[in-house]
Design an enzyme around this catalytic site. Structure first.
Site, PDB file in Angstrom:
ATOM      1  N   GLU A 159       3.071   6.521  -6.955  1.00 24.33           N
ATOM      2  CA  GLU A 159       3.422   6.706  -5.564  1.00 24.33           C
ATOM      3  C   GLU A 159       4.720   6.397  -5.341  1.00 24.33           C
ATOM      4  O   GLU A 159       5.381   5.749  -6.028  1.00 24.33           O
ATOM      5  CB  GLU A 159       2.576   6.012  -4.740  1.00 24.33           C
ATOM      6  CG  GLU A 159       2.480   4.253  -4.968  1.00 24.33           C
ATOM      7  CD  GLU A 159       2.195   3.906  -3.762  1.00 24.33           C
ATOM      8  OE1 GLU A 159       2.602   3.634  -2.544  1.00 24.33           O
ATOM      9  OE2 GLU A 159       1.345   2.865  -3.846  1.00 24.33           O
TER      10      GLU A 159
ATOM     11  N   LYS B 142      -5.284  -5.069  -1.786  1.00 26.08           N
ATOM     12  CA  LYS B 142      -4.403  -6.323  -1.433  1.00 26.08           C
ATOM     13  C   LYS B 142      -5.036  -7.449  -0.716  1.00 26.08           C
ATOM     14  O   LYS B 142      -5.957  -6.905   0.166  1.00 26.08           O
ATOM     15  CB  LYS B 142      -3.099  -5.911  -0.574  1.00 26.08           C
ATOM     16  CG  LYS B 142      -2.160  -5.049  -1.405  1.00 26.08           C
ATOM     17  CD  LYS B 142      -0.959  -4.616  -0.722  1.00 26.08           C
ATOM     18  CE  LYS B 142      -0.907  -3.322   0.016  1.00 26.08           C
ATOM     19  NZ  LYS B 142      -1.169  -2.037  -0.897  1.00 26.08           N
TER      20      LYS B 142
HETATM   21  N1  PSU Z   1       0.679  -1.148  -3.124  1.00 30.07           N
HETATM   22  C1  PSU Z   1       1.633  -1.876  -3.437  1.00 30.07           C
HETATM   23  N2  PSU Z   1       2.785  -2.098  -2.559  1.00 30.07           N
HETATM   24  C2  PSU Z   1       2.622  -1.106  -1.481  1.00 30.07           C
HETATM   25  C3  PSU Z   1       1.430  -0.224  -1.245  1.00 30.07           C
HETATM   26  C4  PSU Z   1       0.523  -0.312  -2.215  1.00 30.07           C
HETATM   27  O1  PSU Z   1       1.795  -2.695  -4.502  1.00 30.07           O
HETATM   28  O2  PSU Z   1       3.454  -0.904  -0.579  1.00 30.07           O
HETATM   29  C5  PSU Z   1       1.246   0.952  -0.283  1.00 30.07           C
HETATM   30  C6  PSU Z   1       0.510   2.004  -0.654  1.00 30.07           C
HETATM   31  O3  PSU Z   1       1.133   3.250  -0.556  1.00 30.07           O
HETATM   32  C7  PSU Z   1      -0.876   2.122   0.081  1.00 30.07           C
HETATM   33  C8  PSU Z   1      -0.404   1.381   1.216  1.00 30.07           C
HETATM   34  O4  PSU Z   1      -1.219   3.441   0.402  1.00 30.07           O
HETATM   35  O5  PSU Z   1       0.646   0.372   0.914  1.00 30.07           O
HETATM   36  C9  PSU Z   1      -1.363   1.279   2.393  1.00 30.07           C
HETATM   37  O6  PSU Z   1      -0.722   1.263   3.595  1.00 30.07           O
HETATM   38  P1  PSU Z   1      -1.693   1.107   5.223  1.00 30.07           P
HETATM   39  O7  PSU Z   1      -2.370  -0.321   4.786  1.00 30.07           O
HETATM   40  O8  PSU Z   1      -0.887   1.251   6.145  1.00 30.07           O
HETATM   41  O9  PSU Z   1      -2.723   2.392   4.874  1.00 30.07           O
END
Ligand code: PSU
Ligand code: MN
Length: 307
Positions: free
Chosen positions: A26, A160
């Site tokens: 990604e 996370k």
């Molecule tokens: N994993 C990481 N760093 C990130 C992300 C994932 O180590 O920045 C990103 C991914 O792109 C994931 C996003 O889809 O954070 C999630 O965002 P949200 O909580 O707004 O859906």
């Protein structure tokens, strides 16, 4: 065949045509997940890790009205220095393409693009999930629904730990998404190997994960698998140590009124600041570890297709 505006790198299209292993990566982690220049160094390193493991890396982003699958080094460099890149999830992908702007794909959008390109395995850091306080904010990442819908196996270090992990597991179960801890019984929690929560499934080899991916296809089940790969012990920050930092970052986000798409980037940035870079070093290590496992799964999937 797809009519989507997809531009594959020569290396990616050659590998896919020959049935060689390919791993999608990604780009939100580059533009919104890490500061420059560590974001660029990590993106390059992760690609090198995948190559060293015998697979082809394909970093995905939207540039100039096309979905680019496989970025060359100049594109990677440009993306890493584009602080105003859009953060694209399922809802934003088409709008970004027609606007011609640069967009970085989240887990959800990367799954969609990988699937369009014919890539079945994807490595990231941590998926989005159910945020703490979701009972009032309704903040649940579109990554979860995407896992239910799009047949890509996603290798992450769990969700996370800034999230509500029990609620995230419940939603994944409701959506019918297999959550597979790799090599341990417990769900890992991104910076920490342990979460205190049992993982719904456990597998100990990339071949088994590849076989389960293929079996889902044979059963006609839509959606992917979430592989939760614990960060290496040498790089982890144990839960007791990281928990107060998470609490502090969450309190700052609340005080600053951070909402919606800005929440995850804000929290990651504050975690890096509050730990003087230690959480960033752990984040880099876990992404590399996930890339290596994803390459092994992709290789086993390629072997299954040949068999
Ligand atoms: N994993 C990481 N760093 C990130 C992300 C994932 O180590 O920045 C990103 C991914 O792109 C994931 C996003 O889809 O954070 C999630 O965002 P949200 O909580 O707004 O859906
Ligand atoms: Mn959200």
């Amino acid at each position: 065949m797809t009519d989507a505006p997809l531009t594959l790198s020569d290396e990616t299209s050659a590998a896919l045509a020959a049935g060689r292993p390919v791993v999608a990566l990604e780009s939100t982690i580059i533009t919104h997940g890490m500061p420059y220049p560590q974001n660029l160094a990590t993106a390059r390193q992760v690609e090198a890790d995948i190559r060293a493991a015998g697979a082809v890396p394909a970093t995905i982003a939207v540039m100039g009205g096309a979905i680019r699958v496989g970025l060359d080094d100049a594109m990677l460099d440009r993306l890493a220095r584009t602080p105003d890149a859009l953060k694209l999830s399922r809802a934003d992908l088409a709008a970004c393409l027609v606007s011609g702007r640069t967009g970085a794909t989240t887990v959800a959008a990367t799954m969609i693009c990988a699937h369009l390109a014919g890539i079945e395995v994807f490595a990231t850091g941590g998926i989005g999930g159910v945020h703490r306080g979701a009972e009032t904010s309704f903040d649940i990442s579109a990554d979860l629904r995407e896992l239910a819908e799009t047949p890509v196996t996603v290798v992450a270090a769990g969700a996370k730990a800034i999230l509500d992990l029990p609620k995230t597991l419940e939603v994944l179960e409701t959506l019918g998404v297999p959550v597979i801890a790799f090599g341990q019984d417990e769900l890992p929690a991104f910076w920490s190997r342990r979460s205190g929560l049992p993982a719904p499934l456990r597998m100990d080899s990339p071949a088994e994960i590849a076989a389960a991916h293929a079996m889902r296809g044979r059963l006609g089940l839509p959606g992917g698998q979430l592989v939760a790969n614990p960060v290496p012990a040498a790089d982890e920050i144990p839960m007791e140590e990281i928990a107060p930092v998470i609490a502090a970052a969450l309190a700052e986000a609340e005080a600053a009124g951070i909402a919606a798409k800005a929440v995850t980037p804000f929290l990651l940035d504050r975690m890096h600041g509050l730990t003087a870079g230690r959480s960033l070093a752990t984040n880099i290590a876990l992404v590399r570890n996930n890339a290596r496992l994803a390459a092994a799964i992709a290789a086993d999937l390629a072997r299954l297709r040949d068999a």
